[in-house]
Write a protein that holds these residues in place. Structure first.
Motif, PDB file in Angstrom:
ATOM      1  N   MET A  74     -29.824   9.764  19.488  1.00 14.38           N
ATOM      2  CA  MET A  74     -29.165   8.853  20.417  1.00 14.38           C
ATOM      3  C   MET A  74     -27.883   8.237  19.858  1.00 14.38           C
ATOM      4  O   MET A  74     -26.964   7.927  20.608  1.00 14.38           O
ATOM      5  N   TYR A  75     -27.813   8.068  18.538  1.00 10.00           N
ATOM      6  CA  TYR A  75     -26.630   7.419  17.959  1.00 10.00           C
ATOM      7  C   TYR A  75     -25.578   8.421  17.488  1.00 10.00           C
ATOM      8  O   TYR A  75     -24.504   8.025  17.025  1.00 10.00           O
ATOM      9  N   LEU A  76     -25.862   9.734  17.601  1.00  8.13           N
ATOM     10  CA  LEU A  76     -24.917  10.757  17.135  1.00  8.13           C
ATOM     11  C   LEU A  76     -23.519  10.651  17.768  1.00  8.13           C
ATOM     12  O   LEU A  76     -22.518  10.781  17.061  1.00  8.13           O
ATOM     13  N   PRO A  77     -23.420  10.403  19.105  1.00 10.26           N
ATOM     14  CA  PRO A  77     -22.068  10.276  19.680  1.00 10.26           C
ATOM     15  C   PRO A  77     -21.281   9.079  19.135  1.00 10.26           C
ATOM     16  O   PRO A  77     -20.055   9.012  19.299  1.00 10.26           O
ATOM     17  N   GLY A  78     -21.970   8.133  18.488  1.00 12.64           N
ATOM     18  CA  GLY A  78     -21.291   6.939  17.961  1.00 12.64           C
ATOM     19  C   GLY A  78     -20.796   7.065  16.535  1.00 12.64           C
ATOM     20  O   GLY A  78     -20.282   6.083  15.974  1.00 12.64           O
TER      21      GLY A  78
ATOM     22  N   ALA B 128     -18.218   4.724  11.880  1.00 14.56           N
ATOM     23  CA  ALA B 128     -17.338   4.895  10.705  1.00 14.56           C
ATOM     24  C   ALA B 128     -16.181   3.894  10.751  1.00 14.56           C
ATOM     25  O   ALA B 128     -15.849   3.260   9.730  1.00 14.56           O
ATOM     26  N   LYS B 129     -15.603   3.703  11.932  1.00 14.81           N
ATOM     27  CA  LYS B 129     -14.476   2.780  12.094  1.00 14.81           C
ATOM     28  C   LYS B 129     -14.909   1.324  11.890  1.00 14.81           C
ATOM     29  O   LYS B 129     -14.267   0.570  11.154  1.00 14.81           O
ATOM     30  N   ASP B 130     -16.033   0.943  12.532  1.00 15.95           N
ATOM     31  CA  ASP B 130     -16.511  -0.447  12.461  1.00 15.95           C
ATOM     32  C   ASP B 130     -16.977  -0.836  11.057  1.00 15.95           C
ATOM     33  O   ASP B 130     -16.836  -1.994  10.653  1.00 15.95           O
ATOM     34  N   LEU B 131     -17.570   0.124  10.328  1.00 11.78           N
ATOM     35  CA  LEU B 131     -18.110  -0.173   8.997  1.00 11.78           C
ATOM     36  C   LEU B 131     -17.151   0.221   7.871  1.00 11.78           C
ATOM     37  O   LEU B 131     -17.529   0.228   6.698  1.00 11.78           O
ATOM     38  N   ASN B 132     -15.911   0.529   8.252  1.00 14.59           N
ATOM     39  CA  ASN B 132     -14.854   0.901   7.283  1.00 14.59           C
ATOM     40  C   ASN B 132     -15.294   2.012   6.313  1.00 14.59           C
ATOM     41  O   ASN B 132     -15.222   1.860   5.095  1.00 14.59           O
ATOM     42  N   THR B 133     -15.783   3.097   6.876  1.00 15.49           N
ATOM     43  CA  THR B 133     -16.249   4.221   6.056  1.00 15.49           C
ATOM     44  C   THR B 133     -15.903   5.535   6.749  1.00 15.49           C
ATOM     45  O   THR B 133     -15.232   5.544   7.782  1.00 15.49           O
ATOM     46  N   SER B 134     -16.356   6.671   6.185  1.00 12.29           N
ATOM     47  CA  SER B 134     -16.051   7.988   6.758  1.00 12.29           C
ATOM     48  C   SER B 134     -17.228   8.503   7.588  1.00 12.29           C
ATOM     49  O   SER B 134     -18.365   8.040   7.427  1.00 12.29           O
ATOM     50  N   VAL B 135     -16.954   9.486   8.459  1.00 16.75           N
ATOM     51  CA  VAL B 135     -18.006  10.122   9.262  1.00 16.75           C
ATOM     52  C   VAL B 135     -19.026  10.801   8.347  1.00 16.75           C
ATOM     53  O   VAL B 135     -20.229  10.790   8.624  1.00 16.75           O
TER      54      VAL B 135
ATOM     55  N   TYR C  67     -28.132  22.050  12.284  1.00 13.52           N
ATOM     56  CA  TYR C  67     -27.339  21.955  13.515  1.00 13.52           C
ATOM     57  C   TYR C  67     -27.146  20.495  13.941  1.00 13.52           C
ATOM     58  O   TYR C  67     -26.031  20.072  14.263  1.00 13.52           O
ATOM     59  N   VAL C  68     -28.239  19.708  13.943  1.00 14.57           N
ATOM     60  CA  VAL C  68     -28.166  18.297  14.379  1.00 14.57           C
ATOM     61  C   VAL C  68     -27.190  17.508  13.507  1.00 14.57           C
ATOM     62  O   VAL C  68     -26.343  16.772  14.007  1.00 14.57           O
ATOM     63  N   ALA C  69     -27.297  17.687  12.178  1.00 20.34           N
ATOM     64  CA  ALA C  69     -26.429  16.949  11.252  1.00 20.34           C
ATOM     65  C   ALA C  69     -24.975  17.387  11.358  1.00 20.34           C
ATOM     66  O   ALA C  69     -24.057  16.570  11.239  1.00 20.34           O
ATOM     67  N   ALA C  70     -24.755  18.686  11.594  1.00 17.85           N
ATOM     68  CA  ALA C  70     -23.382  19.219  11.643  1.00 17.85           C
ATOM     69  C   ALA C  70     -22.719  19.044  13.009  1.00 17.85           C
ATOM     70  O   ALA C  70     -21.491  19.054  13.108  1.00 17.85           O
ATOM     71  N   SER C  71     -23.531  18.862  14.064  1.00 22.94           N
ATOM     72  CA  SER C  71     -22.983  18.883  15.430  1.00 22.94           C
ATOM     73  C   SER C  71     -21.904  17.822  15.724  1.00 22.94           C
ATOM     74  O   SER C  71     -20.911  18.149  16.385  1.00 22.94           O
ATOM     75  N   PRO C  72     -22.031  16.552  15.241  1.00 16.95           N
ATOM     76  CA  PRO C  72     -20.931  15.607  15.510  1.00 16.95           C
ATOM     77  C   PRO C  72     -19.617  16.064  14.870  1.00 16.95           C
ATOM     78  O   PRO C  72     -18.545  15.922  15.471  1.00 16.95           O
ATOM     79  N   ILE C  73     -19.695  16.609  13.641  1.00 16.06           N
ATOM     80  CA  ILE C  73     -18.497  17.105  12.950  1.00 16.06           C
ATOM     81  C   ILE C  73     -17.966  18.353  13.660  1.00 16.06           C
ATOM     82  O   ILE C  73     -16.774  18.476  13.932  1.00 16.06           O
ATOM     83  N   LEU C  74     -18.896  19.265  13.991  1.00 16.19           N
ATOM     84  CA  LEU C  74     -18.523  20.539  14.623  1.00 16.19           C
ATOM     85  C   LEU C  74     -17.822  20.327  15.963  1.00 16.19           C
ATOM     86  O   LEU C  74     -16.721  20.846  16.189  1.00 16.19           O
ATOM     87  N   PHE C  75     -18.451  19.545  16.845  1.00 10.54           N
ATOM     88  CA  PHE C  75     -17.908  19.410  18.203  1.00 10.54           C
ATOM     89  C   PHE C  75     -16.824  18.334  18.322  1.00 10.54           C
ATOM     90  O   PHE C  75     -15.822  18.538  19.014  1.00 10.54           O
ATOM     91  N   MET C  76     -17.009  17.191  17.655  1.00 15.97           N
ATOM     92  CA  MET C  76     -16.047  16.089  17.836  1.00 15.97           C
ATOM     93  C   MET C  76     -14.853  16.158  16.885  1.00 15.97           C
ATOM     94  O   MET C  76     -13.758  15.757  17.249  1.00 15.97           O
TER      95      MET C  76
ATOM     96  N   SER D 257     -14.801  23.107   8.717  1.00 14.22           N
ATOM     97  CA  SER D 257     -15.140  24.492   9.038  1.00 14.22           C
ATOM     98  C   SER D 257     -16.621  24.590   9.405  1.00 14.22           C
ATOM     99  O   SER D 257     -17.455  23.874   8.839  1.00 14.22           O
ATOM    100  N   MET D 258     -16.933  25.487  10.361  1.00 18.15           N
ATOM    101  CA  MET D 258     -18.333  25.682  10.744  1.00 18.15           C
ATOM    102  C   MET D 258     -19.057  26.640   9.797  1.00 18.15           C
ATOM    103  O   MET D 258     -20.281  26.754   9.828  1.00 18.15           O
ATOM    104  N   LEU D 259     -18.321  27.354   8.945  1.00 17.23           N
ATOM    105  CA  LEU D 259     -18.887  28.393   8.086  1.00 17.23           C
ATOM    106  C   LEU D 259     -20.039  27.893   7.204  1.00 17.23           C
ATOM    107  O   LEU D 259     -21.085  28.562   7.138  1.00 17.23           O
TER     108      LEU D 259
END
Length: 409
Positions: free
Chosen positions: A26-30, A35-42, A230-239, A367-369
């Motif tokens: 549920m929190y993946l789209p956020g 990252a922005k609010d907590l001053n850190t990276s994705v 897939y779940v862990a990589a999907s926010p990076i992959l798609f967004m 990269s998705m590789l």
């Protein structure tokens, strides 16, 4: 058991099992907003996913003996209470380190629901029906990765990511009340089970030495780590890589979940013609072919957004067929200590999932590789474990051999 009672049990057990996936998805789209609010990276935010997997893996080993020693409902109540408090903490979190810690505690609480639901399946239903029951649970559970990121995407866009954790807290409260009122006491507390570390470890080792357990639990868990990858990589992959927004990402994730749900329901139909062993072998062979093709296409840069979605859809469909069957055959030899067996099975699965998601946080950036490579290696390894492990199984237990194997209804 009446049909109405049967459906009610499936729904409540499915809700217990769905709490974990909702907390993950549920929190993946956020991620970008967090990252922005907590001053850190994705990438650092993705470590909250890893800490959740570690917490739910460790917690499974904790709750297994507790569920066998005290019955199912007391440990379930305490676990859900921990989950509710940790979810409330996540609403007010202000730094990434505290967030990672709270996600670990939230996971330890939520896995009481996961272990209890799996144990209750073994308590309430005959052994031969377990793969079919797991397939039906997959239908309830499968709705969560469809709904969770889609709802999460809209909630994040309109109200901020903190609201997601308030909703999760409310879900925990509703599930706690429903479980206490509706679920029967399926298992009498076994006071002979010690809670001292040495007997617990000895019991886990005894379960682990059963060839049917280690073959199907490890083959199933390693194959299933592809889903965690897939779940862990999907926010990076798609967004990040394909540049879709939070709402679109939620819809893509929901579409992907259709694959897992459809395949798990197809599994129920196919079990009328094929046994669980045949289904697992067929699913893993298909998954191996799909992942190798996926890897070849990724290496040669032939994958756009739609091609990537198509390959992931096929990959996840194989897991929807193999997972209910590996779970059924893993637990089939155990009647007395089903709680410990299901906990150990879950710990292995989620421990490997934590490892896979941690690897994603390190290697998957632009990269998705790396994602495809992790998926391919895990699939091939699962197939090898299945083939080699089956040689040590004298006779596979798939149905109740005597009255002792079937719990009193």
């Amino acid at each position: 058991m009446t049909k109405k009672k049967y459906i009610k049990l499936i729904l409540i057990l499915g809700s217990l099992t769905a709490l974990g996936p909702f907390s993950i998805d549920m929190y993946l789209p956020g991620f970008a907003g967090i990252a922005k609010d907590l001053n850190t990276s994705v990438a650092n935010v993705s470590m909250t996913l890893s800490s959740y997997f570690i917490g739910i893996s460790a917690g499974q080993l904790l709750y297994g003996p507790l569920l066998d020693r005290f019955g199912r409902k007391k440990p379930l109540f305490i676990g859900l209470l921990v989950y509710i408090v940790a979810s409330l903490g996540c609403v007010f979190v202000t730094d990434i380190d505290t967030f990672i810690g709270l996600r670990f505690i939230q996971a330890v609480g939520s896995c009481a629901a996961t272990v209890a639901s799996v144990s209750m399946v073994r308590d309430l239903f005959p052994v031969k029906d377990i793969p079919k029951v797991f397939s039906m649970l997959m239908l309830v559970v499968g709705l969560s990765p469809m709904l969770a990121p889609t709802i999460g995407g809209y909630v994040t866009e309109d109200y901020g990511w903190h609201t997601v954790f308030f909703i999760l807290m409310c879900m925990g409260i509703v599930i706690l009340i429903a479980a206490q009122i509706i679920l029967p006491n399926t298992y009498l507390p076994d006071t002979s089970i010690s809670l001292k570390p040495k007997p617990i470890i000895t019991n886990f080792i005894k379960i682990l030495k059963e060839p049917q357990f280690y073959t199907y639990s490890f083959a199933g868990a390693i194959a299933f780590s592809g889903l965690f990858t897939y779940v862990a990589a999907s926010p990076i992959l798609f967004m990040d890589i394909f540049k879709v927004d939070a709402k679109t990402y939620g819809w893509i994730f929901a579409f992907m979940s259709l694959s897992f749900i459809s395949a798990s329901q197809l599994n129920s139909l196919l079990l009328r013609k094929f046994n669980s062993e045949q289904m697992i072998l067929g699913a893993l062979l298909s998954q191996t072919v799909i992942s190798v093709v996926f890897l070849i296409l990724a290496v040669n840069g032939l994958l756009g957004l739609y091609e990537t979605i198509a390959m992931l859809f096929l990959f996840l469909a194989c897991l929807g067929i193999s997972n209910p069957n590996t779970a059924g055959l893993t637990l089939a030899p155990f009647a007395r200590n089903a709680g410990s067996a299901s906990a150990l099975m879950g710990a292995i699965q989620l421990g490997l999932g934590a490892f896979a998601s941690f690897a994603v946080g390190i290697f998957v950036t632009n990269s998705m590789l790396p994602m495809v490579l992790i998926m391919t290696v895990s699939t091939v390894l699962a197939l090898l474990i299945l083939i080699l492990g089956k040689r040590n199984i004298r006779k596979i237990i798939t149905t109740s051999a005597d009255e002792e194997m079937v719990p009193a209804q």
